[in-house]
Motif scaffolding. Structure first.
Motif, PDB file in Angstrom:
ATOM      1  N   UNK A  22       0.625  -1.024  -0.153  1.00 34.47           N
ATOM      2  CA  UNK A  22      -0.045   0.071  -0.340  1.00 34.47           C
ATOM      3  C   UNK A  22       1.351   1.377   0.315  1.00 34.47           C
ATOM      4  N   UNK A  23       2.464   1.076   1.052  1.00 32.00           N
ATOM      5  CA  UNK A  23       2.473   2.561   0.796  1.00 32.00           C
ATOM      6  C   UNK A  23       3.756   2.627  -0.706  1.00 32.00           C
ATOM      7  N   UNK A  24       3.941   1.756  -1.012  1.00 27.98           N
ATOM      8  CA  UNK A  24       4.244   2.036  -2.268  1.00 27.98           C
ATOM      9  C   UNK A  24       3.618   2.333  -3.090  1.00 27.98           C
ATOM     10  N   UNK A  25       2.249   1.972  -3.285  1.00 20.69           N
ATOM     11  CA  UNK A  25       0.848   2.291  -4.246  1.00 20.69           C
ATOM     12  C   UNK A  25       1.142   3.708  -4.084  1.00 20.69           C
ATOM     13  N   UNK A  26       0.680   3.876  -2.698  1.00 23.74           N
ATOM     14  CA  UNK A  26       0.902   5.959  -2.547  1.00 23.74           C
ATOM     15  C   UNK A  26       1.104   5.919  -2.675  1.00 23.74           C
ATOM     16  N   UNK A  27       3.300   5.910  -3.585  1.00 20.54           N
ATOM     17  CA  UNK A  27       3.990   6.714  -3.116  1.00 20.54           C
ATOM     18  C   UNK A  27       4.334   6.714  -4.929  1.00 20.54           C
ATOM     19  N   UNK A  28       3.438   5.834  -5.596  1.00 21.14           N
ATOM     20  CA  UNK A  28       3.310   5.847  -6.945  1.00 21.14           C
ATOM     21  C   UNK A  28       2.800   7.161  -7.483  1.00 21.14           C
ATOM     22  N   UNK A  31       3.556   9.989  -7.351  1.00 20.64           N
ATOM     23  CA  UNK A  31       4.146  10.331  -8.307  1.00 20.64           C
ATOM     24  C   UNK A  31       3.892  11.531  -9.638  1.00 20.64           C
ATOM     25  N   UNK A  32       2.190  10.086  -9.572  1.00 19.52           N
ATOM     26  CA  UNK A  32       1.446  10.829 -10.912  1.00 19.52           C
ATOM     27  C   UNK A  32       0.503  12.033 -10.664  1.00 19.52           C
ATOM     28  N   UNK A  33       0.223  13.001  -9.367  1.00 15.32           N
ATOM     29  CA  UNK A  33      -0.414  13.510  -9.336  1.00 15.32           C
ATOM     30  C   UNK A  33      -1.401  13.457  -8.347  1.00 15.32           C
ATOM     31  N   UNK A  67       0.625   1.582 -15.151  1.00  9.99           N
ATOM     32  CA  UNK A  67       0.547   0.622 -16.331  1.00  9.99           C
ATOM     33  C   UNK A  67       1.838   1.418 -17.406  1.00  9.99           C
ATOM     34  N   UNK A  68       1.216   2.312 -18.137  1.00 15.31           N
ATOM     35  CA  UNK A  68       2.617   3.019 -18.297  1.00 15.31           C
ATOM     36  C   UNK A  68       4.109   3.800 -17.837  1.00 15.31           C
ATOM     37  N   UNK A  69       4.010   3.696 -16.358  1.00 14.07           N
ATOM     38  CA  UNK A  69       4.482   4.383 -15.457  1.00 14.07           C
ATOM     39  C   UNK A  69       5.757   3.636 -15.270  1.00 14.07           C
ATOM     40  N   UNK A 392       9.923  11.424 -16.090  1.00 11.01           N
ATOM     41  CA  UNK A 392      11.435  11.774 -15.555  1.00 11.01           C
ATOM     42  C   UNK A 392      11.063  11.395 -13.540  1.00 11.01           C
ATOM     43  N   UNK A 393      10.469  11.909 -13.490  1.00 13.72           N
ATOM     44  CA  UNK A 393      10.162  12.180 -12.099  1.00 13.72           C
ATOM     45  C   UNK A 393      11.059  13.765 -12.163  1.00 13.72           C
ATOM     46  N   UNK A 394       9.814  14.297 -10.805  1.00 16.64           N
ATOM     47  CA  UNK A 394      10.227  15.902 -10.432  1.00 16.64           C
ATOM     48  C   UNK A 394      10.902  15.260  -9.455  1.00 16.64           C
TER      49      UNK A 394
END
Length: 607
Positions: A22-28, A31-33, A67-69, A392-394
């Motif tokens: 869950x923590x990793x998913x929230x971070x990802x 990153x998508x906004x 999936x794109x990320x 790229x990753x802000x």
């Protein structure tokens, strides 16, 4: 900000990342906004995001972005569609307040409770955002098995037709959702809770919007669907219909819904929408192309990056890109299959020297970027730069000081504008600041001008969608009409009245990234008993001299000015405007009894 409830387990399944915590998913997601706002009582994520990415209003759209990320998908994806077997016929009785309709068929769905809830949530969120509370666009979802289309000449193989038409408030009856009794549309507004909620959208119309099949009325948009075509977990084939006040809006809403259902395994089937004067094939899954320069990406993001990596990042943002040279030469394209992901510097590493040297060689690249149809937010090349930066990753961008040794100050254009304004005041003009918005009659009719004329100001003005006043429907294409209106409103004041304005003018221009070309214009008008061409030219000559410019005034024609008393304004050999005595019919139109001499030219002509 819109908030979407998402089941994290369902999101992992759709995004093919079952191993993510869950923590990793929230971070990802961040990153998508998408910001995590909390959890529902059922353990679903509550995700808040800016309302630009409306394709993420459902778990299917969010999973697509993930999936794109993650690199599972690359480039633009457009679903295949089957040929149309259904027709939506638009009858002339449709209320003119809601004249547009669109639709699609989706077959082969396997709906369960969670999938049906996701579809309903997407419908509600689109209503609240693009649909403006159903006022601009409303969505109807129906079980296709319960609709009987009218076949031409009784031919069972012919396309089946349903009709979008108007109905009298006390006309045909139907059973609305969450009800058991037949009601007229007017009774639905009076007695049904949903009807009471949305009654203001249709109340007062002579005829209400309605959709009919061969059995009768089954949809009362934008208020409520009929119970006969209600969708449940046993529904396999759906009709998606949308009505509204703008064709583009409902077409884009339909595209987003079709992509969500395609992600659930649905097969998209086209629908023919037939108006009296045209026929549309929907859904519209055509892509658009925009151009962005490599050096603009580097300047905006503050990084050195090879062209191959830019193509990779664009494809991992769900776009597709090809490259050309800004010099017009034959620059070799960078095909998608030539991008090796393992050779792209990882975000945890410093870009190496080889990457920086490659970036220098790529400075002249122009990217032709293909935009998928569900991306309603990509309006400008900067939106593409934003996608590159996000892929790229802000968080991986390193803050740097600007590579300039200066302090804040006025922009060159602002300094030029102030200098010109001071010079005009020194020449005896009264400085004005008028509204940039006006109406077509003021721009053209009252100035004896047509948008099709070959003259200053004769261009298509940017129109305001849904203006609040008939006085302000467009953005002005030239400034002199504003001065004439000021003179008209001040006939009770003493003369002479010498007025000038430096302000924005604009015109529709498809070659511009925004579709609108803008520039600053200088306009002056002399209203007095002895106003003449020579007076206006003398002021203009003094202004040109103050800026070290050579003024030439060859004869010209302009509908707003008197023939033979009109000239072109040429500064240092460049044609920038017009000068002359205002035509009597323009003066009469503005209730002016004194002659007026005037000029207008581009501010950048003084640079």
């Amino acid at each position: 900000m819109p908030v979407v409830d998402v089941d994290p387990d369902e999101l992992r399944t759709l995004a093919s990342v079952q191993d993510k915590s869950d923590a990793e998913l929230k971070d990802d997601l961040f990153a998508l906004g998408l910001e995590f706002e909390g959890e529902t009582d059922d353990g679903e994520f509550e995700l808040e995001f800016a309302p630009d990415r409306l394709d993420r209003l459902s778990v299917e759209g969010i999973a697509r972005s993930l999936r794109y990320q993650y690199g599972h998908d690359r480039g633009v994806y457009v679903p295949t569609t089957n040929d149309a077997e259904w027709i939506i016929e638009v009858d002339e009785s449709v209320p003119e307040e809601r004249p547009y309709v669109t639709g699609a068929i989706v077959r082969g769905l396997d709906l369960d409770e969670s999938r049906l809830e996701s579809l309903i949530q997407l419908q509600e969120k689109l209503h609240a955002t693009m649909g403006r509370g159903r006022a601009k666009g409303a969505i109807g979802v129906h079980d296709l098995a319960m609709i009987k289309g009218r076949a031409a000449s009784g031919d069972g193989d012919a396309p089946k037709t349903i009709t979008y038409r108007g109905v009298e408030p006390d006309g045909d009856r139907f059973v609305p959702l969450d009800d058991d009794d037949e009601r007229t549309p007017a009774e639905v507004l009076e007695t049904h809770p949903t009807g009471d909620t949305y009654r203001d959208l249709v109340e007062g119309l002579d005829r209400y919007p309605a959709i009919y099949d061969d059995i009768g009325l089954f949809s009362f948009p934008p208020v409520i669907n009929g119970k006969r075509t209600e969708v449940d977990e046993d529904s396999r084939d759906l009709l998606i219909e949308m009505t509204g006040t703008d064709q583009w809006t409902i077409d884009r809403m339909l595209t987003i819904v079709c992509y969500a259902l395609d992600a659930r395994g649905g097969r998209i089937e086209e629908v023919d929408v037939r108006y009296d004067d045209r026929e549309l094939v929907r859904p519209d899954l055509s892509t658009e192309t925009k151009r962005v320069a490599h050096d603009r990406i580097e300047r905006t993001l503050g990084i050195d990056i090879p062209g191959k990596e830019v193509v990779d990042l664009l494809e991992r943002a769900g776009l597709s890109a090809e490259t050309t040279s800004d010099a017009g030469g034959d620059e070799p394209e960078i095909p998608a299959d030539d991008v090796e992901l393992e050779t792209v510097p990882r975000r945890t590493q410093e870009p190496d020297t080889a990457a920086r040297s490659t970036a220098t060689a790529d400075d002249g690249l122009i990217y032709e970027v293909e935009i998928p149809p569900y991306r309603v937010d990509v309006l400008h090349p900067m939106d593409i730069v934003d996608d590159v930066g996000r892929a790229y990753g802000f968080n991986d961008l390193e803050p740097t000081y600007p590579d300039v040794s200066t302090v804040g100050g006025r922009h060159e254009r602002s300094r030029l504008e102030d200098a010109a304004r001071d010079a005009l005041v020194g020449l005896g003009f009264e400085d004005l600041l008028n509204f940039y918005m006006t109406n077509e009659a003021a721009l053209f009719d009252r100035m004896a001008l047509s948008p099709d004329d070959n003259a200053l100001g004769a261009r298509d003005p940017p129109a305001i969608t849904g203006p609040y006043s008939e006085e302000y429907t467009v953005v002005r294409t030239w400034a002199l009409p504003s001065l004439m209106m000021v003179l008209e409103n001040n006939t009770h004041r003493a003369y002479p009245q010498d007025l000038a304005e430096i302000g924005l003018v604009s015109a529709v221009d498809p070659d511009e990234a925004t579709g609108v070309a803008e520039h600053r214009s200088v306009a002056g008008a002399l209203a007095r008993t002895d106003a003449s061409y020579e007076d206006a030219k003398a002021r203009l000559q003094a202004l040109a001299r103050a800026f070290g410019k050579t003024l030439e005034t060859p004869p010209a024609e302009h509908p707003s000015f008197i023939s033979g008393r009109t000239a072109e304004i040429v500064l240092d050999g460049e044609s920038v405007g017009v000068l002359g005595e205002v035509h009597p019919k323009v003066l009469v139109e503005h209730d002016l009894e004194l002659p007026v001499a005037a000029f207008e030219f581009r501010l950048d002509g003084l640079r």
